[in-house]
Motif scaffolding. Sequence first.
Motif, PDB file in Angstrom:
ATOM      1  N   SER A 103     -14.090  -2.995 -29.445  1.00 17.15           N
ATOM      2  CA  SER A 103     -13.728  -3.074 -28.033  1.00 17.15           C
ATOM      3  C   SER A 103     -12.211  -3.182 -27.894  1.00 17.15           C
ATOM      4  CB  SER A 103     -14.438  -4.244 -27.359  1.00 17.15           C
ATOM      5  OG  SER A 103     -14.221  -5.450 -28.054  1.00 17.15           O
ATOM      6  N   LYS A 139     -27.191  -5.535 -31.109  1.00 18.86           N
ATOM      7  CA  LYS A 139     -26.367  -4.763 -30.173  1.00 18.86           C
ATOM      8  C   LYS A 139     -26.254  -5.425 -28.794  1.00 18.86           C
ATOM      9  CE  LYS A 139     -26.895  -0.152 -29.728  1.00 18.86           C
ATOM     10  NZ  LYS A 139     -27.189   1.179 -29.218  1.00 18.86           N
ATOM     11  N   LYS A 171     -22.659  -6.656 -27.250  1.00 23.66           N
ATOM     12  CA  LYS A 171     -22.113  -6.142 -25.987  1.00 23.66           C
ATOM     13  C   LYS A 171     -21.829  -7.284 -25.009  1.00 23.66           C
ATOM     14  CE  LYS A 171     -23.740  -1.413 -26.178  1.00 23.66           C
ATOM     15  NZ  LYS A 171     -24.515  -0.353 -25.540  1.00 23.66           N
TER      16      LYS A 171
END
Length: 179
Positions: free
Chosen positions: A139, A163, A167
């Motif tokens: 990110s 995941k 996130k």
Amino acid sequence: MSVMKKQKNKKKFIMYKRFSAWVLLTVMMLSLLTACGKAKKFTGDGITITLSEEFVKKSNPEATFYYESPDIAVLGTRTDKSDIEMSGDEDTDSLEDYVQKFISANGIKSDVEVVDKGDYMYLETTENRNGTNYAYLISFYENEDDFWVVRFACYKEAYDSFKKNIKKYAKSVTFSEED
């Protein structure tokens, strides 16, 4: 075999299947609850990230911060915008530019999808290091005076199960002037 005995065996089989499904569902729910843990904020160098309490701060000379859990590693690096200017790179005016330079400099496939979430951008990639496959969510953030890269890494085989949390962790990043 008599009809009564067949029906009795069929009922036992159905009960066994229901019990097995219930046990499997219970085990899955417990593993999800224990895998997440309570939220914990980690703050330093003007950045805050919310991870689970399973994470511990570690030392890494190549990173501004480094946190590790039994399953996921989180490594953050900061690049001061003035350092980019002093290097003579006049083409890095935005986060999008920075992301493209990062992709090029790190040998990431140029066709990788970069997702723009408004406050940050991210990409997902994999890499084989010394015979082990890793998955990454990388990110990117732009703060007033710097760019940040936060890499989340885990074994490739486990990535799909982590995941959603990764996130959520990436979305939790905030900046402040105070440490």
